[in-house]
Each structure stands twice: as structure tokens, then as C-alpha cells.
Design an enzyme around this catalytic site. Structure first.
Site, PDB file in Angstrom:
ATOM      1  N   ASP A  94      18.838  -5.628  13.900  1.00  0.00           N
ATOM      2  CA  ASP A  94      19.828  -4.800  14.593  1.00  0.00           C
ATOM      3  C   ASP A  94      20.793  -4.097  13.656  1.00  0.00           C
ATOM      4  OD1 ASP A  94      21.337  -6.956  13.665  1.00  0.00           O
ATOM      5  OD2 ASP A  94      21.338  -7.952  15.621  1.00  0.00           O
ATOM      6  N   GLU A 116      11.785  -9.032  15.879  1.00  0.00           N
ATOM      7  CA  GLU A 116      12.952  -9.661  16.488  1.00  0.00           C
ATOM      8  C   GLU A 116      13.562  -8.774  17.572  1.00  0.00           C
ATOM      9  OE1 GLU A 116      16.070 -12.584  14.479  1.00  0.00           O
ATOM     10  OE2 GLU A 116      16.838 -10.541  14.482  1.00  0.00           O
ATOM     11  N   GLU A 130      25.822  -4.076  16.332  1.00  0.00           N
ATOM     12  CA  GLU A 130      24.472  -4.622  16.434  1.00  0.00           C
ATOM     13  C   GLU A 130      23.893  -4.592  17.846  1.00  0.00           C
ATOM     14  OE1 GLU A 130      26.237  -6.312  12.692  1.00  0.00           O
ATOM     15  OE2 GLU A 130      26.930  -5.989  14.744  1.00  0.00           O
ATOM     16  N   HIS A 204      31.840 -13.439   8.220  1.00  0.00           N
ATOM     17  CA  HIS A 204      31.813 -12.071   7.701  1.00  0.00           C
ATOM     18  C   HIS A 204      31.744 -11.014   8.783  1.00  0.00           C
ATOM     19  CE1 HIS A 204      27.543 -12.568   8.643  1.00  0.00           C
ATOM     20  NE2 HIS A 204      27.485 -11.243   8.671  1.00  0.00           N
ATOM     21  N   ARG A 206      31.928  -8.203  11.451  1.00  0.00           N
ATOM     22  CA  ARG A 206      32.890  -7.120  11.532  1.00  0.00           C
ATOM     23  C   ARG A 206      33.936  -7.348  12.615  1.00  0.00           C
ATOM     24  NH1 ARG A 206      32.053  -1.814   9.855  1.00  0.00           N
ATOM     25  NH2 ARG A 206      29.881  -2.348   9.473  1.00  0.00           N
ATOM     26  N   HIS A 236      32.241 -13.822   1.482  1.00  0.00           N
ATOM     27  CA  HIS A 236      31.603 -12.499   1.501  1.00  0.00           C
ATOM     28  C   HIS A 236      32.334 -11.540   0.565  1.00  0.00           C
ATOM     29  CE1 HIS A 236      29.908  -8.777   3.222  1.00  0.00           C
ATOM     30  NE2 HIS A 236      28.974  -9.541   3.743  1.00  0.00           N
TER      31      HIS A 236
END
Length: 359
Positions: A94, A116, A130, A204, A206, A236
Site C-alpha cells: 500500500d 497482499e 495507505e 514511525h 505518519r 526511525h
């Protein structure tokens, strides 16, 4: 057959590599195209699987925006596809790379295969971007390779034809089997941390950056101060993530902050952990292969199979909810052993289906 595998981030390489390598081992003229959406972490993963891309689009820039990634991938990928004329394009997951590659292939009338497919959180903005990416990729794809039956059901509910959907398992299990056959987990782990009992943490995503991430870290700090545990935390590279981590737990001796690790190192840390706290999607899939319980530090998950199989819980991101989830995780004893995400034969199934041989 001339398949083209397109990827640009660490998670994509992990899940594309075993499929790509299987095709190559069958004698197919497979092409690997790296966008390098995440340059350093992608390169680390390519080394693990001993892969060298045929094309490197090198799109990453400092402080890149989502729209700028889309523009650069589209502009640089199209000439490659026109030159190579692949029979099929494989994308995974994604990411912005996957979405843009699928769109580019669709525009050029090249069949797209989505590894996936069918994952859904139900919230278009969580995870962002995503959730939108994966929905758009599924619409544009000819082959929808889902990791689970639930993912197939998601697609059917959206009106996608059943003949395009194939339940094949998750290729991350193939990747883990590949890695386990090559390394000694204990020796890898001992080079990183001298601990026998710890929580493994990754953060990490967003949508968590900001106050949510601060609350997660505060909840973890509250818990480990009470139970005398350590947290191993590969931090990260994102400057905003690092700023928050340093402000919240940089001076807390119970947090062992280390630089980002490669895939083999991460799996060795996962193998040795008591349990895992993460906002990552991939870690939710990897942990069951090691029998590890997962606290998912998010509001939603597109992998409910993890929760239903008893391998994890969805904690939310408030300090109180994280604290309570950690108490529950510390008391958890897994009562099942079957991995909800597959058996390590996903790559073989994908190959046979695209070759018209069925599963």
C-alpha cells in the site's frame, strides 16, 4: 513470461523478494525496478536478499511530499515499462510506490498483480495514505493475491469479481523462512543488545507522529518503570520521530535507543523479545512466526486476523490505553501455534496462478 517487480521501501522488498526470487529460480525473465522511495532502508533489504535491481529510479529527495513521489515515480517508470514491455507488473502492499506503479501500468494496459491485496482498516485516513492506496491498487489490478480469506471477503464486499481474487497467504512468511535458514538469531542479537528480557518497540507511522506518539511513549515509560523492564527501540530516521523520541525518553535509561537495524538484526531482536509494541503493519505479520504477542499502537488495524488468532491486541494511542495494554500483554500466554498469515508457500502459489496452472 516477462514479469516486472516494482518496489521502493523496506517492507516492499521483504515481501516482493521471495516472489521475485522464485520466478527467477523457475527461469523466468524477471525484471526488478527500484524506485528508492526510501533509499537507505530499501538498500539494506536488497543486500539481505542478494538482489540487484535492473533499474533504480532514485526518486527519494529530502523532505519529499507524497505528491512529489507520485510525480517522480510516474515520470521515471513509464520509459522503463515502454522499453521493457513486461507481460505483467507486480506491486506489493500500500505504498505510494505501489499505487503509482499500478496506475502507470493501468495507463499502459499492462496487467497488474497486487501482492497482499484486500487489506482494509475501514477508515480512509487511518492509516494515511495507505488505506486509499491499497483500495485504488485493488481496483486497477487484474490479479488480487490476498493473504487471508478475510481479505478476500473484503474485496467481494466491494464488488470485485471473484475470478480476480486468489487466497495465497502472505509472502512475509516466505521471507522469514528464507532468513531463518541463513542466520543464527542469537549471535545477531548479541551484537546489538546484551539483554535477556526486553520489550521490542517500533514507532514511525505518519498518523502517529505528534501527540499520539508522545502519549504512546509516556504510557510505555509508565509501565516499564513499574515492572523493571527495558525497551529496545530502533529509532526511525525521520527527523520528526527522532525529535519526539529524544524529548520524551532520550534520558530514560530503561529505553535502549539504537539506530535503525537491517532485517536480519530486527528479526533477531524480535526473536528474543518478551513481546512487541508497534504501529507497523509488517511487524504484525512477522511476530506470529516467532510466537510473539503484539500490542498494536494504533486506532485501527487492517490485519484483524492477528487479534482474532490471539496474537495481539489493538491498544489505541492514549497513555492510559497503552499502559493497560502493556499490562495485559505482559500476562499473555499464547495458546495457539498456527500462523494466521501463511505457510511459506505464497511465492509458489503466485507463480502457478500467473502461469495458468492454478493453486
Amino acid at each position: 513470461m516477462k514479469p516486472c517487480f516494482i518496489f521502493g521501501t523496506r517492507p516492499e522488498v521483504i515481501k516482493v523478494a521471495p516472489v521475485y526470487l522464485y520466478f527467477k529460480n523457475q527461469g523466468e525473465n524477471a525484471i526488478a525496478v527500484a524506485t528508492a522511495q526510501h533509499r537507505e532502508m530499501m538498500d539494506m533489504m536488497l543486500q539481505v536478499f542478494d538482489m540487484e535491481p535492473d533499474y533504480d529510479l532514485n526518486v527519494m529527495t529530502h523532505n519529499q511530499s507524497l505528491n512529489s513521489i507520485v510525480a517522480r515515480v510516474m515520470e521515471r517508470l513509464e520509459p522503463v515499462l515502454l522499453k521493457e514491455s513486461p507481460d505483467i507488473i507486480f506491486v506489493q502492499g500500500d505504498t505510494t510506490t505501489a499505487f503509482t506503479a499500478a496506475l502507470c501500468g493501468f495507463h499502459l494496459s499492462i496487467p497488474v498483480a497486487h501482492i497482499e491485496a484486500g487489506l482494509r482498516s475501514g477508515d480512509l485516513y487511518d492509516p494515511f495514505p495507505e488505506e486509499l492506496n491499497r483500495r485504488l491498487i485493488d481496483v486497477a489490478s487484474k490479479y488480487l493475491f490476498t493473504p487471508t480469506k478475510r481479505a478476500k471477503e473484503n474485496l467481494l464486499k466491494e464488488g470485485i469479481e471473484e475470478k480476480r481474487i486468489f487466497v495465497v497467504g502472505n509472502s512475509v512468511v516466505d521471507a522469514l523462512e528464507y532468513v531463518k535458514s541463513k542466520i543464527d538469531m542469537n549471535s545477531y542479537r548479541e551484537r546489538l543488545v546484551a539483554l535477556d528480557d526486553y520489550i521490542l518497540l517500533t514507532l514511525h507511522r505518519r498518523e502517529n507522529i505528534g501527540e499520539k506518539m508522545r502519549s504512546v511513549l509516556r504510557g510505555i515509560a509508565q509501565f516499564i518503570d513499574e515492572v523493571d523492564l527495558r525497551v529496545v527501540f530502533p529509532v526511525h530516521k525521520n527527523p520528526r520521530v527522532r525529535e519526539i523520541v529524544n524529548q520524551e525518553v532520550g534520558n530514560n535509561p530503561r529505553f535502549i535507543l539504537i539506530e535503525p537495524v537491517d532485517y536480519l538484526q530486527f528479526l533477531s531482536l524480535l526473536d528474543g523479545a518478551r513481546f512487541v509494541v508497534t504501529d507497523s503493519g509488517g511487524v504484525q505479520e512477522e511476530a506470529p512466526s516467532f510466537g510473539k504477542f503484539v500490542v498494536v499502537a494504533r486506532q485501527t488495524t487492517e490485519r484483524p486476523e492477528l487479534i482474532e488468532a490471539g496474537f495481539g491486541l489493538l491498544s489505541g494511542t492514549s497513555q492510559e490505553s497503552i499502559y493497560k495494554a502493556l499490562i495485559e500483554a505482559s500476562q499473555n500466554r499464547l495458546c495457539i501455534s498456527e500462523n494466521p498469515f501463511g505457510d511459506g508457500k505464497t511465492s509458489e502459489r503466485i507463480y502457478k496462478i500467473t502461469r495458468g496452472e492454478g493453486i
